[in-house]
Scaffold this motif. Structure first.
Motif, PDB file in Angstrom:
ATOM      1  N   SER A  76       2.246  -4.851  -4.991  1.00  0.00           N
ATOM      2  CA  SER A  76       1.434  -4.233  -5.835  1.00  0.00           C
ATOM      3  C   SER A  76       2.028  -3.761  -7.428  1.00  0.00           C
ATOM      4  O   SER A  76       3.840  -3.958  -7.288  1.00  0.00           O
ATOM      5  CB  SER A  76       1.548  -2.678  -5.459  1.00  0.00           C
TER       6      SER A  76
ATOM      7  N   PHE B  57      -1.878   2.852  -4.515  1.00  0.00           N
ATOM      8  CA  PHE B  57      -2.553   1.907  -4.046  1.00  0.00           C
ATOM      9  C   PHE B  57      -2.895   2.381  -3.029  1.00  0.00           C
ATOM     10  O   PHE B  57      -3.097   1.728  -1.553  1.00  0.00           O
ATOM     11  CB  PHE B  57      -1.252   1.170  -3.453  1.00  0.00           C
ATOM     12  N   GLY B  58      -2.964   3.549  -2.087  1.00  0.00           N
ATOM     13  CA  GLY B  58      -3.626   3.747  -1.079  1.00  0.00           C
ATOM     14  C   GLY B  58      -2.840   4.726  -0.179  1.00  0.00           C
ATOM     15  O   GLY B  58      -3.165   5.131   1.215  1.00  0.00           O
TER      16      GLY B  58
ATOM     17  N   GLU C 209      -3.708  -5.978  -8.572  1.00  0.00           N
ATOM     18  CA  GLU C 209      -3.886  -6.005  -7.161  1.00  0.00           C
ATOM     19  C   GLU C 209      -3.452  -7.283  -6.316  1.00  0.00           C
ATOM     20  O   GLU C 209      -3.688  -7.261  -4.956  1.00  0.00           O
ATOM     21  CB  GLU C 209      -5.093  -5.590  -6.146  1.00  0.00           C
TER      22      GLU C 209
ATOM     23  N   ALA D  22       1.160  -1.284   0.216  1.00  0.00           N
ATOM     24  CA  ALA D  22       0.054   0.608   0.115  1.00  0.00           C
ATOM     25  C   ALA D  22       0.480   1.484   0.214  1.00  0.00           C
ATOM     26  O   ALA D  22       0.628   2.440   0.574  1.00  0.00           O
ATOM     27  CB  ALA D  22      -1.103  -0.028   1.274  1.00  0.00           C
TER      28      ALA D  22
ATOM     29  N   GLY E  57      -1.384  -2.232   4.166  1.00  0.00           N
ATOM     30  CA  GLY E  57      -2.693  -2.036   3.926  1.00  0.00           C
ATOM     31  C   GLY E  57      -3.436  -3.011   4.994  1.00  0.00           C
ATOM     32  O   GLY E  57      -2.771  -3.062   6.077  1.00  0.00           O
TER      33      GLY E  57
END
Length: 464
Positions: free
Chosen positions: A318, A44-45, A65, A39, A301
């Motif tokens: 990722s 990807f956040g 993902e 992540a 994450g």
């Protein structure tokens, strides 16, 4: 009439040459980041740091993902993506260290040069091949007789202290201006060497790669280039301007500063490729990490675990793929949440993509998934993905008595010990955080997957 005919032939010749250049074999750049969490790209956040250059590629390409590397630690992960085979086949199951430490853990000192290297296959097919960045598949600490990187199928190489050949070695500078060195003695592992500020080494690798690409383009040769930065591996040394402020935020702050500076340095490479029509339309770029993050630095994450763990946080990466003229138009800017595949699938996929024959008598553990990589399919691997933990990592990062083996098959993930005991079974689609062990609920499935992974591990060679 003869004059007109001659002019027509000349024009056809021009068009023919132009078409020939446009139809050259595709170029490939493989970027393998070090110790980055699933992540950590902002696409990807990540909200604590921004990676705009990689995000831009993702917005024009595909983000995957459920892509996996094949080990939760550096050296074996690099073997897998380089050869399309499980690193256990080469007795590389943890990071390569000094001779005594390698022997103690039962692992080789370097990758056998006879391994089916993707670079060698492409080189033999006419590609210019270059490796720029961390190697860590032989030639580190006191292992000074390892093969040179160029013996694995590369025309040129530039590495760090963990490889044989020309290298960039890291200097540090703190907030007071004090300069230091990280790896004393690495000069013995190949010349020429240049001491460079740690925060600028990625730029050094990129500059060398760009020069290599320019040369290949001038010679009208397709190229395959590895760019494997030291970033974002500890110790974390962002630029002098950023170091003091980042240090106040602790380990995480230093990590994020290095992450953002890495992305900024990659911007030069991406701009170079995209500003040239020929390169933009004929280059495929793949970007991922070699394993999960170091605890307290990167993040995965909601995935469980870190680097060295067989839980998702240690082995899921990722993946961003960009290729202006190669990716299906309907897939550009999308996120693939369905396809399950791994780093061992990259080599056979790129062989198909480039129209290159596999070496004679070679056997890949990976599968050809180039249609998935290019967004023309959502297919996954047909066979399971198998894992064994690093032999020196039974207890790590606060996790005690870690499982020894793991297998991902379809929507299911199983972990167990070498003898098949202590089964953990998770439905990864519904439970990516591996919170609900279903081994006692789906006993038959747990037993079948256990038998598969234990049998696989027993087939792997043992270093004598």
């Amino acid at each position: 009439m003869k004059k007109i005919f001659s002019i027509t032939l000349a024009l056809l010749g021009i068009f023919s040459c132009s078409a020939q250049k446009i139809n050259n074999k595709p170029n490939v750049i493989l970027i393998f980041i070090d110790d980055m969490g699933w992540a950590d790209f902002s696409c990807f956040g990540n909200t604590d740091a921004q990676t705009p250059n990689i995000d831009k590629l993702a917005s024009e390409g595909i983000s995957f993902e459920q892509f996996y590397v094949n080990s939760p630690i550096c050296s074996p992960s690099r073997v897998a993506i380089s050869t399309g085979t499980y690193p256990q086949r080469w007795n590389i199951t943890s990071y390569l260290s000094n001779r005594g430490h390698n022997k103690e853990r039962g692992i080789a000192n370097w990758l056998d040069p006879s391994a089916p290297m993707l670079a060698r296959s492409l080189n033999e097919a006419g590609y210019a091949t270059g490796h720029f960045g961390k190697w860590h598949m032989g030639g580190q600490r006191d292992v000074s007789d390892a093969p040179k990187i160029t013996e694995y199928g590369f025309d040129e190489s530039l590495t760090n202290f963990e490889g044989m050949g020309a290298k960039l070695l890291p200097l540090t500078i703190d907030e007071t201006g004090k300069v230091g060195r990280i790896w004393e003695g690495a000069e013995e592992l190949g010349k020429p060497f240049t001491w460079v500020q740690r925060s600028e080494i990625t730029t050094g690798f990129i500059n060398a790669a760009v020069q290599f690409i320019e040369k290949a383009d001038k010679e009208q040769k397709p190229f395959y280039v590895n760019i494997w930065p030291d970033d974002v591996h500890s110790p974390y040394w962002p630029s002098f301007e950023e170091y003091g402020l980042a240090k106040e935020e602790g380990k995480r702050g230093l990590y994020l500063a290095v992450l953002e500076e890495m992305d900024e340095q990659f911007g030069k490479l991406f701009d170079y490729i995209q500003s040239d029509d020929n390169l933009r339309d004929n280059t495929l770029i793949l970007i991922c990490s070699d394993n999960g993050p170091e605890m307290g630095a990167g993040r995965a994450g909601n995935l469980k675990g870190y680097k060295t763990h067989l839980y998702e946080g240690g082995i899921r990466s990722s993946l961003v793929v960009w290729g202006a003229s190669f990716i299906d138009d309907s897939a550009k800017g999308t996120r693939n949440k369905e396809s399950v595949f791994s780093a061992i699938d990259i080599a056979p996929s790129l062989l198909e993509f480039t129209g290159t024959k596999a070496p004679k008598n070679s056997t890949y553990d990976g599968e050809n998934l180039i249609k998935t990589i290019l967004g023309k399919s959502n297919s996954s691997r047909k066979f399971p993905i198998f894992y064994s933990r690093p032999p020196d990592r039974k207890n790590y990062y606060g996790f005690k008595n870690l499982p020894d083996l793991a297998v991902r098959e379809g929507e299911w993930k199983l972990l167990c010990d070498y003898d098949g005991s202590r089964q953990e079974l998770y439905n990864i689609i519904k439970d990516p955080g591996e919170e609900h062990n279903l081994a006692d609920v789906y006993t038959e499935r747990a037993m079948t997957m256990t038998q598969k992974v234990v049998s696989w591990y027993k087939l792997m060679p043992v270093l004598e």
